[in-house]
Design an enzyme around this catalytic site. Structure first.
Site, PDB file in Angstrom:
ATOM      1  N   SER A 162     -27.411  68.888 121.207  1.00 50.80           N
ATOM      2  CA  SER A 162     -27.062  67.502 121.236  1.00 50.80           C
ATOM      3  C   SER A 162     -26.521  67.064 122.647  1.00 50.80           C
ATOM      4  O   SER A 162     -25.671  66.507 122.809  1.00 50.80           O
ATOM      5  CB  SER A 162     -25.967  67.295 120.379  1.00 50.80           C
ATOM      6  OG  SER A 162     -26.290  67.533 118.882  1.00 50.80           O
ATOM      7  N   GLY A 190     -33.289  68.701 122.797  1.00 50.36           N
ATOM      8  CA  GLY A 190     -34.161  68.234 121.619  1.00 50.36           C
ATOM      9  C   GLY A 190     -34.454  66.690 121.587  1.00 50.36           C
ATOM     10  O   GLY A 190     -35.263  66.095 122.267  1.00 50.36           O
ATOM     11  N   HIS A 228     -35.592  80.479 118.965  1.00 52.49           N
ATOM     12  CA  HIS A 228     -34.896  79.076 118.750  1.00 52.49           C
ATOM     13  C   HIS A 228     -34.240  79.432 117.252  1.00 52.49           C
ATOM     14  O   HIS A 228     -34.771  79.857 116.520  1.00 52.49           O
ATOM     15  CB  HIS A 228     -35.876  77.858 118.908  1.00 52.49           C
ATOM     16  CG  HIS A 228     -35.177  76.702 118.746  1.00 52.49           C
ATOM     17  ND1 HIS A 228     -34.788  76.354 117.567  1.00 52.49           N
ATOM     18  CD2 HIS A 228     -34.697  75.828 119.540  1.00 52.49           C
ATOM     19  CE1 HIS A 228     -34.205  75.022 117.805  1.00 52.49           C
ATOM     20  NE2 HIS A 228     -33.900  74.677 119.023  1.00 52.49           N
ATOM     21  N   GLY A 245     -29.120  69.253 116.970  1.00 52.60           N
ATOM     22  CA  GLY A 245     -29.584  67.883 115.998  1.00 52.60           C
ATOM     23  C   GLY A 245     -28.488  67.267 115.279  1.00 52.60           C
ATOM     24  O   GLY A 245     -28.683  66.668 114.439  1.00 52.60           O
ATOM     25  N   GLU A 249     -34.200  77.270 114.985  1.00 51.25           N
ATOM     26  CA  GLU A 249     -34.963  77.008 113.958  1.00 51.25           C
ATOM     27  C   GLU A 249     -35.972  78.033 113.470  1.00 51.25           C
ATOM     28  O   GLU A 249     -36.432  78.314 112.373  1.00 51.25           O
ATOM     29  CB  GLU A 249     -36.007  75.687 113.964  1.00 51.25           C
ATOM     30  CG  GLU A 249     -34.816  74.516 114.099  1.00 51.25           C
ATOM     31  CD  GLU A 249     -34.950  73.265 114.875  1.00 51.25           C
ATOM     32  OE1 GLU A 249     -36.135  73.234 115.518  1.00 51.25           O
ATOM     33  OE2 GLU A 249     -33.909  72.619 115.326  1.00 51.25           O
ATOM     34  N   GLU A 282     -27.383  78.252 122.203  1.00 50.38           N
ATOM     35  CA  GLU A 282     -27.430  76.992 121.420  1.00 50.38           C
ATOM     36  C   GLU A 282     -26.575  77.078 120.178  1.00 50.38           C
ATOM     37  O   GLU A 282     -27.230  77.750 119.293  1.00 50.38           O
ATOM     38  CB  GLU A 282     -28.930  76.497 121.108  1.00 50.38           C
ATOM     39  CG  GLU A 282     -29.752  76.297 122.346  1.00 50.38           C
ATOM     40  CD  GLU A 282     -31.304  75.315 121.835  1.00 50.38           C
ATOM     41  OE1 GLU A 282     -31.117  74.130 122.479  1.00 50.38           O
ATOM     42  OE2 GLU A 282     -31.843  75.747 121.203  1.00 50.38           O
ATOM     43  N   ASN A 287     -37.486  70.296 124.561  1.00 53.59           N
ATOM     44  CA  ASN A 287     -38.089  70.952 123.307  1.00 53.59           C
ATOM     45  C   ASN A 287     -38.527  69.757 122.359  1.00 53.59           C
ATOM     46  O   ASN A 287     -37.794  69.388 121.689  1.00 53.59           O
ATOM     47  CB  ASN A 287     -37.410  71.784 122.647  1.00 53.59           C
ATOM     48  CG  ASN A 287     -37.659  72.476 121.233  1.00 53.59           C
ATOM     49  OD1 ASN A 287     -38.725  72.456 120.806  1.00 53.59           O
ATOM     50  ND2 ASN A 287     -36.661  73.201 120.572  1.00 53.59           N
ATOM     51  N   TRP A 288     -39.876  69.486 122.550  1.00 55.34           N
ATOM     52  CA  TRP A 288     -40.327  68.601 121.478  1.00 55.34           C
ATOM     53  C   TRP A 288     -40.397  68.677 120.224  1.00 55.34           C
ATOM     54  O   TRP A 288     -40.678  67.894 119.163  1.00 55.34           O
ATOM     55  CB  TRP A 288     -41.832  67.963 122.350  1.00 55.34           C
ATOM     56  CG  TRP A 288     -41.762  67.529 123.708  1.00 55.34           C
ATOM     57  CD1 TRP A 288     -40.913  67.659 124.415  1.00 55.34           C
ATOM     58  CD2 TRP A 288     -42.989  66.887 124.078  1.00 55.34           C
ATOM     59  NE1 TRP A 288     -41.364  67.202 125.658  1.00 55.34           N
ATOM     60  CE2 TRP A 288     -42.635  66.622 125.652  1.00 55.34           C
ATOM     61  CE3 TRP A 288     -44.366  66.400 123.605  1.00 55.34           C
ATOM     62  CZ2 TRP A 288     -43.580  65.860 126.289  1.00 55.34           C
ATOM     63  CZ3 TRP A 288     -44.915  65.806 124.584  1.00 55.34           C
ATOM     64  CH2 TRP A 288     -44.826  65.346 125.877  1.00 55.34           C
ATOM     65  N   LYS A 289     -40.373  70.110 119.787  1.00 52.24           N
ATOM     66  CA  LYS A 289     -40.417  70.503 118.300  1.00 52.24           C
ATOM     67  C   LYS A 289     -41.401  69.805 117.700  1.00 52.24           C
ATOM     68  O   LYS A 289     -42.737  69.901 118.286  1.00 52.24           O
ATOM     69  CB  LYS A 289     -39.074  70.063 117.721  1.00 52.24           C
ATOM     70  CG  LYS A 289     -37.902  70.462 118.456  1.00 52.24           C
ATOM     71  CD  LYS A 289     -36.547  70.492 117.555  1.00 52.24           C
ATOM     72  CE  LYS A 289     -35.461  70.853 118.442  1.00 52.24           C
ATOM     73  NZ  LYS A 289     -34.164  70.878 117.556  1.00 52.24           N
TER      74      LYS A 289
HETATM   75  P1  PGA Z   1     -30.968  68.670 119.938  1.00 56.31           P
HETATM   76  O1  PGA Z   1     -31.998  70.300 119.930  1.00 56.31           O
HETATM   77  O2  PGA Z   1     -30.911  68.457 121.361  1.00 56.31           O
HETATM   78  O3  PGA Z   1     -31.761  67.772 119.210  1.00 56.31           O
HETATM   79  O4  PGA Z   1     -29.600  69.035 119.487  1.00 56.31           O
HETATM   80  C1  PGA Z   1     -31.740  71.123 120.756  1.00 56.31           C
HETATM   81  C2  PGA Z   1     -32.835  72.154 120.527  1.00 56.31           C
HETATM   82  O5  PGA Z   1     -32.950  72.487 119.351  1.00 56.31           O
HETATM   83  O6  PGA Z   1     -33.157  73.015 121.365  1.00 56.31           O
END
Ligand code: PGA
Length: 249
Positions: A211, A232, A95, A171, A97, A165, A9-11
């Protein structure tokens, strides 16, 4: 029985030049790994060029979100047919976010999941509890509610991936322990068996996200109900993402 899936997930990261460099590294590293499904989910402006960059490889393309209407006056949104046109086979829905920064709730997410599967794409539906909910011992309750409110027999299980998640692990550098994650994954699979049926539930890929990095991937991916990872931060560096793909073999 379930092919592992490693999704990046490149966000909201990467310019076109940066994306080209990243995808070249992923392609080179993932080429020799035949037993793992690999998915990249770049931001929208990169979908067409990334589709071209992965053509002829086993890497699949996904989007990070979609609106449920096929077209119309919805400024700033993107529809599932548009994503399909760009070469996407998967769409991440719900997600954390999207839930917590953009206020998307289960009712909207149910419409989005239906729109994705109606077009024949696969929805990567995300669930997970906050730290306060975990500390209040509400993890199962919250995740079950997220599953029950959005999934139903109308969703073809073959077009569904679930990603667990925990919000407190995204993150933050703090991952759930393999045992903590496995415990929730087993609960998710039994819920999926109730919503669909045990045979369908046994086929659905359930990913862990939060993470995941080269140093912890193997322990997490070795768990019996963990079928891959939604990555992420570590997916933005080709060598790290490739190490995680290799850990899934
Ligand atoms: P992260 O993000 O690996 O940076 O914790 C995972 C995600 O949000 O899908």
């Amino acid at each position: 029985m379930r092919t592992p899936l490693i999704a990046g997930n490149w966000k909201m990261h990467k310019t076109l030049a940066e994306a080209r460099e990243l995808v070249t590294g992923i392609r080179a590293g993932a080429e020799s790994v035949h037993s793992v499904d690999v998915l990249i989910c770049p931001p929208y402006h990169l979908l067409f060029p990334m589709a071209k960059a992965i053509a002829g490889s086993r890497i699949k393309l996904g989007a990070q979100n979609a609106y449920h209407e096929p077209q119309g006056a919805f400024t700033g949104e993107i529809s599932v047919p548009m994503l399909q046109d760009a070469g996407c086979s998967h769409v991440i829905i719900g997600h954390s976010e999207r839930r917590h920064v953009f206020g998307e709730g289960n009712e909207l997410l149910a419409k989005k999941v239906r729109a994705v599967v109606k077009s024949g794409l696969t929805a990567v539906y995300c669930v997970g509890e906050t730290l306060a909910e975990r500390e209040a011992l509400q993890t199962h309750q919250v995740v079950q509610q997220q599953l029950n409110a959005v999934l139903s027999k109308e969703v073809p299980p073959d077009c569904l991936v679930v990603a667990y998640e925990p919000v407190w692990a995204i993150g933050t550098g703090k991952n759930a322990s393999p045992e903590q994650a496995q415990e929730v994954h087993a609960m998710i699979r039994s819920r999926l068996a109730a919503i669909f049926d045990p045979t369908a539930a046994a086929r659905i890929q359930i990913l862990y996200g939060g993470s995941v990095k080269p140093s912890n991937a193997k322990g997490i991916l070795d768990q019996s109900d963990i079928d891959g990872a939604l990555v992420g931060g570590a997916c933005l560096v080709a060598t790290d993402f490739v190490s995680i793909i290799q850990a899934a073999v």
